[in-house]
Design a protein around this motif. Sequence first.
Motif, mmCIF file in Angstrom:
data_model
loop_
_atom_site.group_PDB
_atom_site.id
_atom_site.type_symbol
_atom_site.label_atom_id
_atom_site.label_comp_id
_atom_site.label_asym_id
_atom_site.label_seq_id
_atom_site.Cartn_x
_atom_site.Cartn_y
_atom_site.Cartn_z
ATOM 1 N N LYS A 63 0.843 -1.196 0.000
ATOM 2 C CA LYS A 63 0.000 0.000 0.000
ATOM 3 C C LYS A 63 0.874 1.240 0.000
ATOM 4 N N ARG A 64 0.469 2.226 -0.819
ATOM 5 C CA ARG A 64 1.188 3.486 -0.862
ATOM 6 C C ARG A 64 0.305 4.540 -1.489
ATOM 7 N N SER A 65 0.576 5.777 -1.174
ATOM 8 C CA SER A 65 -0.125 6.884 -1.811
ATOM 9 C C SER A 65 0.409 7.020 -3.230
ATOM 10 N N LEU A 70 7.002 7.537 -6.205
ATOM 11 C CA LEU A 70 8.405 7.684 -6.603
ATOM 12 C C LEU A 70 9.323 7.742 -5.393
ATOM 13 N N GLN A 71 8.862 8.382 -4.326
ATOM 14 C CA GLN A 71 9.683 8.463 -3.121
ATOM 15 C C GLN A 71 9.870 7.075 -2.503
ATOM 16 N N LEU A 72 8.819 6.250 -2.515
ATOM 17 C CA LEU A 72 8.919 4.889 -2.017
ATOM 18 C C LEU A 72 9.837 4.063 -2.918
ATOM 19 N N LEU A 73 9.725 4.265 -4.219
ATOM 20 C CA LEU A 73 10.572 3.552 -5.173
ATOM 21 C C LEU A 73 12.052 3.797 -4.885
ATOM 22 N N LEU A 74 12.420 5.029 -4.594
ATOM 23 C CA LEU A 74 13.831 5.349 -4.344
ATOM 24 C C LEU A 74 14.360 4.604 -3.121
ATOM 25 N N LYS A 75 13.516 4.410 -2.120
ATOM 26 C CA LYS A 75 13.929 3.655 -0.935
ATOM 27 C C LYS A 75 14.176 2.193 -1.301
ATOM 28 N N TYR A 413 12.833 5.696 -14.027
ATOM 29 C CA TYR A 413 13.095 6.601 -12.901
ATOM 30 C C TYR A 413 13.998 5.921 -11.875
ATOM 31 N N GLY A 414 13.705 4.654 -11.552
ATOM 32 C CA GLY A 414 14.547 3.915 -10.613
ATOM 33 C C GLY A 414 15.950 3.711 -11.139
#
Length: 507
Positions: A63-65, A70-75, A413-414
């Motif tokens: 689950k994610r907003s 993109l911010q979660l992807l970078l992590k 992006y990743g």
Amino acid sequence: MSVSALSFFRLQGGIFGFLQLASLLCLLLLLFKAAQFYLRRQWLLKAIQQFPSPPSHWLFGHKRSKDQELQLLLKWVEKFPSACPRWVWGSRIFFMVYDPDYMKMILGRSDPKAKTTYRFLSPWIGYGLLLLNGETWFQHRRMLTPAFHYDILKPYLGLMADSVRVMLNKWEKLTNQDSFEISQDISLMTLDSIMKCAFTYQDSVQLDRNSQSYIKAISDLSYLIPSRVRNAFHQNDIIYRLTSAGRWTNHACQIAHKHTDQVIRQRKAQLKDEGELEKIKKKRHLDFLDILLFAKMENGSSLSDEDLRAEVDTFMFEGHDTTASGICWIFYALATHPEHQKKCREEVQSLLGDGASITWDHLDQMPYTTMCIKEALRIYPPVPVMGRKLSKPITFPDGRSLPKGILVSLSIYGLHHNPKVWPNPEEFDPFRFAPGSTRHSHSFLPFSGGSRNCIGKQFAMNEMKVAVALTLLRFELLPDSTKVPFPVQRIVLKSKNGFHLHLRKLH
């Protein structure tokens, strides 16, 4: 007991029996779906067991907003090397890839586009180059490739420059304002360019209100379609059409189709003129729309009306929206890095003077500006993700493998923010692209790679260079610290809150 009473009870019993049968069938269907869900999830768990992923909910997945994606992807890129499975709604998974070796292997194959993601685009852009697969895609690609020959692209520079100047003239009247949002004007400019270059359109769409409606429709579709892909409730076409989002999607598609139909209709009318037709036939190279229309005229069975509109819809969207996104992010990057903006301006001034004209040869004589454009495209790739469905098993260079049938998300992006590939990836450093610098062949993919790379990539790069060069000759770009762009993943990389810049006139 009367005959009517007996008939009533028989009818009641018949209805009750029917409801019992229907309930039993529903229960059996529910059990079948539950078993199907369980078996598919077990198969997926086995398929991806070699690849670690963050904890996920058994039903809702990761689950994610949508605006924090993109911010979660970078992590995840930093924590999980090369690739990471992302669960969506329990039994659906997108296998995210952001390693250049993985990218090279997948893009070097002929796996089809993932229908789960791309099929929602078909009511809008039809089955053109973006959505086609197999032999039909190859035939269309071969047919349209001559439209991007460098002899065709050369005279386009003057048309691009004219479109940019119309935009800049408008901006000159706004320089006294605090700041203003630039993406709408840039979208109109790139649409103006593609209409004049690829579709032989005579008028200026930047002054046409109908073109603004088209830009708004494209913006809405770019938001609505990714939201639908994420929402399991919206996967059913019938249910989706009944929702407010479904109704608005249909309305936006109608606006987009009306725009492209008008372009096709106008060019067909021009070709009915014998003088215009003979002039076109004598041309060594035909433009995009002429190639499509001549293919239709010479062999009606090779290109249907539906195919024709699909290619026009596809290129009308891709030819202006992705380029507009790229230019917006480039301007923002230069505004927030004034030292690099200054070097670009000095380079352009020494080359173009007052910018009265810009030629094909000039494009290769602005290396520092090109470096800055590429670095902005690295940090902000216009197309942040692509989808494939593996048509056969694959084994990656590190020995890990995936079976046939897995959905793969190629995260550009990743990849561009992968610290293993680009040290300090969030830092704007144009010297990563300095002449003579070396890098992996698939570490920088703003226009995809392999056989399905962007057919219009040279067109887009030329337009970006023209827009940057002519803008820097007239204005200094300054950021608005109160309205910082927030990147969000749509079909094209957008900013959630737009692009607000201050412009300081230089002369």
